[in-house]
Each structure stands twice: as structure tokens, then as C-alpha cells.
Design a protein around this motif. Sequence first.
Motif, PDB file in Angstrom:
ATOM      1  N   VAL A  93       0.846  -1.196   0.000  1.00 55.78           N
ATOM      2  CA  VAL A  93       0.000   0.000   0.000  1.00 55.78           C
ATOM      3  C   VAL A  93       0.879   1.242   0.000  1.00 55.78           C
ATOM      4  CG1 VAL A  93      -1.769   1.266   1.277  1.00 55.78           C
ATOM      5  CG2 VAL A  93      -1.809  -1.238   1.251  1.00 55.78           C
ATOM      6  N   THR A  94       0.637   2.129  -0.975  1.00 52.83           N
ATOM      7  CA  THR A  94       1.377   3.387  -1.062  1.00 52.83           C
ATOM      8  C   THR A  94       0.385   4.525  -1.191  1.00 52.83           C
ATOM      9  OG1 THR A  94       3.160   2.210  -2.198  1.00 52.83           O
ATOM     10  CG2 THR A  94       3.219   4.618  -2.272  1.00 52.83           C
ATOM     11  N   LEU A  95       0.583   5.575  -0.391  1.00 57.31           N
ATOM     12  CA  LEU A  95      -0.312   6.723  -0.333  1.00 57.31           C
ATOM     13  C   LEU A  95       0.463   7.983  -0.696  1.00 57.31           C
ATOM     14  CD1 LEU A  95      -3.145   7.815   0.563  1.00 57.31           C
ATOM     15  CD2 LEU A  95      -2.190   8.009   2.861  1.00 57.31           C
ATOM     16  N   GLY A  96      -0.132   8.821  -1.534  1.00 57.58           N
ATOM     17  CA  GLY A  96       0.505  10.071  -1.921  1.00 57.58           C
ATOM     18  C   GLY A  96       0.445  11.113  -0.816  1.00 57.58           C
ATOM     19  N   LYS A  97       1.525  11.933  -0.749  1.00 59.03           N
ATOM     20  CA  LYS A  97       1.577  13.046   0.202  1.00 59.03           C
ATOM     21  C   LYS A  97       1.254  14.330  -0.549  1.00 59.03           C
ATOM     22  CE  LYS A  97       5.934  12.258   1.587  1.00 59.03           C
ATOM     23  NZ  LYS A  97       7.195  12.348   2.329  1.00 59.03           N
ATOM     24  N   PRO A  98       0.660  15.305   0.074  1.00 61.72           N
ATOM     25  CA  PRO A  98       0.215  15.253   1.465  1.00 61.72           C
ATOM     26  C   PRO A  98      -1.041  14.394   1.584  1.00 61.72           C
ATOM     27  CG  PRO A  98      -0.444  17.335   0.493  1.00 61.72           C
ATOM     28  CD  PRO A  98       0.371  16.604  -0.542  1.00 61.72           C
ATOM     29  N   CYS A  99      -1.190  13.786   2.733  1.00 62.28           N
ATOM     30  CA  CYS A  99      -2.372  12.965   2.967  1.00 62.28           C
ATOM     31  C   CYS A  99      -3.095  13.497   4.199  1.00 62.28           C
ATOM     32  CB  CYS A  99      -1.995  11.501   3.129  1.00 62.28           C
ATOM     33  SG  CYS A  99      -0.796  11.157   4.416  1.00 62.28           S
ATOM     34  N   ASP A 100      -4.329  13.078   4.330  1.00 63.58           N
ATOM     35  CA  ASP A 100      -5.130  13.497   5.480  1.00 63.58           C
ATOM     36  C   ASP A 100      -5.586  12.264   6.253  1.00 63.58           C
ATOM     37  OD1 ASP A 100      -7.215  12.411   3.972  1.00 63.58           O
ATOM     38  OD2 ASP A 100      -8.010  14.354   3.384  1.00 63.58           O
ATOM     39  N   VAL A 101      -6.339  12.488   7.318  1.00 58.26           N
ATOM     40  CA  VAL A 101      -6.779  11.393   8.185  1.00 58.26           C
ATOM     41  C   VAL A 101      -7.617  10.381   7.405  1.00 58.26           C
ATOM     42  CG1 VAL A 101      -8.159  10.819  10.218  1.00 58.26           C
ATOM     43  CG2 VAL A 101      -6.665  12.796  10.281  1.00 58.26           C
ATOM     44  N   ILE A 102      -8.498  10.855   6.545  1.00 55.53           N
ATOM     45  CA  ILE A 102      -9.375   9.953   5.790  1.00 55.53           C
ATOM     46  C   ILE A 102      -8.549   9.076   4.840  1.00 55.53           C
ATOM     47  CG2 ILE A 102     -11.240   9.844   4.085  1.00 55.53           C
ATOM     48  CD1 ILE A 102     -12.318  12.444   5.442  1.00 55.53           C
ATOM     49  N   GLY A 103      -7.609   9.688   4.111  1.00 55.54           N
ATOM     50  CA  GLY A 103      -6.759   8.924   3.215  1.00 55.54           C
ATOM     51  C   GLY A 103      -5.891   7.933   3.964  1.00 55.54           C
TER      52      GLY A 103
END
Length: 125
Positions: A93-103
Motif C-alpha cells: 500500500v502506497t499513499l501520496g503526500k500530502p495525505c489526510d486522516v481519511i486517506g
Amino acid sequence: MVIEDDAIIGADLELCAADLGFKEVLAARDEAGAVAVAESSHPNLIICDLRLGPEGSGVRAANAILRQGPAAIVFVTGLLPGNELVVDKAGVVTLGKPCDVIGLKRAINRAVTRPAGSRVQVEIS
């Protein structure tokens, strides 16, 4: 555990994790520090930047930590648009920055379904 070399982004990720109800959020700013913190704390969740400074690797840190015991891992990176979530064929799992609590919550939910302790292979371009 949050592994992020940028202190401001790291603090933001730590706050997001706390907002999601995690009671103890440990932090490390580099690869060696992350492995050392994990040796004494055995985190069950790792939120880790892919690139840790000019020489550091979040993938190497994650794999070293996984050799100590199982953990769910969410990689974060500026290489993807903010809050974009990518799950590869192996379940990394990879998430883009900036991220928030929901993401971050969405990414964590995906990461905990990945087989515990399996090594991660991520190519950084």
C-alpha cells in the motif's frame, strides 16, 4: 510507528495516527533510527516514507523491521498526487503526500489485509 525524514510531515502523520485512535505513536527520522526504535518497540503498524533523505530507503527499513516480526505497512510518498492510494499486485500500500486522516485510514485498512510479515519490494524511480 511513523518513519519520515521531514519533521513537519512526520509530525502531521503522527497527529493523523493519533486522531485515528492509535494510543502510542513512535517516530523515527531515518533508516537506522527506524530499525533501532522497532527493535525495542515491535510496532504493529508502520507508516513509512519511501525515501529517507539522500541515502535512506523506507523499503530497506521496512524489510529490516519485518525480519523482527510482522507489521502492517503503509508507504507514503511525494511521488504520487496527494491522497492517491495505490495497492500493487503484492498488496503493498502506497499513499501520496500530502495525505489526510481519511486517506490514511483508507490506506491502513488496506494494509492490515496484507499477509503479515511478507517482504515488500518497491521500486523507487
